[in-house]
Design an enzyme around this catalytic site. Structure first.
Site, PDB file in Angstrom:
ATOM      1  N   CYS A   1       3.686   0.127  -8.568  1.00 19.43           N
ATOM      2  CA  CYS A   1       4.209  -1.271  -8.142  1.00 19.43           C
ATOM      3  C   CYS A   1       4.636  -1.846  -9.441  1.00 19.43           C
ATOM      4  O   CYS A   1       3.910  -2.060 -10.491  1.00 19.43           O
ATOM      5  CB  CYS A   1       2.828  -2.274  -7.641  1.00 19.43           C
TER       6      CYS A   1
ATOM      7  N   CYS B   1       0.828  -1.148   0.018  1.00 18.93           N
ATOM      8  CA  CYS B   1      -0.121  -0.074   0.080  1.00 18.93           C
ATOM      9  C   CYS B   1       0.956   1.358   0.081  1.00 18.93           C
ATOM     10  O   CYS B   1       2.186   0.962  -0.086  1.00 18.93           O
ATOM     11  CB  CYS B   1      -1.044   0.034   1.024  1.00 18.93           C
TER      12      CYS B   1
ATOM     13  N   CYS C   1      -1.924   1.267  -4.192  1.00 18.49           N
ATOM     14  CA  CYS C   1      -0.578   2.045  -4.632  1.00 18.49           C
ATOM     15  C   CYS C   1      -0.849   2.312  -6.195  1.00 18.49           C
ATOM     16  O   CYS C   1       0.148   2.979  -6.779  1.00 18.49           O
ATOM     17  CB  CYS C   1       0.396   1.057  -4.403  1.00 18.49           C
TER      18      CYS C   1
END
Length: 142
Positions: free
Chosen positions: A89, A11, A85
């Site tokens: 990522c 996150c 996120c």
């Protein structure tokens, strides 16, 4: 290569949702799963309301610290579970990616974090059943 699956929870701040998810997975699956968590922009410390909510269910995350998401952490994980996120990522072929849409506990009191904690537990239980179910009991030797 190990048969033990590896899961990375991500996150933004690695201070709430991903910390609770990692703690639940560690608590419920034990050594059957390798667990990591990280954040794309880690906070200074774990959300105190998340610490308190987990303490209420007997899990202590007070010593955890937010960690920076690295390419290596993703590369070394079989399953990468994001929690808000977005595109930060890194994506590698052959990895499994899931996005758990959960409310953000940042700035919330423990009353607001409890339902998030409980929703994460249900998601983690489903994940365990899928990637690392409890081995069947062996018949007793005769």
């Amino acid at each position: 290569m190990s048969d033990q699956p590896s899961v990375l929870f991500v996150c933004v701040h690695n201070a709430g949702r991903s910390q609770m998810a990692a703690a639940w997975l560690t608590h419920l699956a034990g050594d059957r799963v390798e667990v990591r968590s990280a954040g794309s922009n880690p906070g200074d410390n774990v959300n105190p309301a998340a610490v308190e909510a987990m303490r209420e269910v007997g899990i202590d995350i007070s010593a955890e610290v937010p960690k920076l998401l690295t390419v290596d952490a993703v590369r070394e994980s079989d399953v990468c579970i994001t929690m808000g996120c977005g595109d930060t990522c890194p994506v590698f072929p052959g990895k499994r990616y899931l996005d758990w849409r959960l409310a953000d506990p940042a700035g919330q009191g423990v009353e607001a974090v409890r339902p998030i904690r409980d929703e994460i537990k249900v998601l983690v239980e489903g994940l365990i059943e899928e990637i690392a179910p409890e081995p069947p009991s062996s018949p007793e030797a005769r």
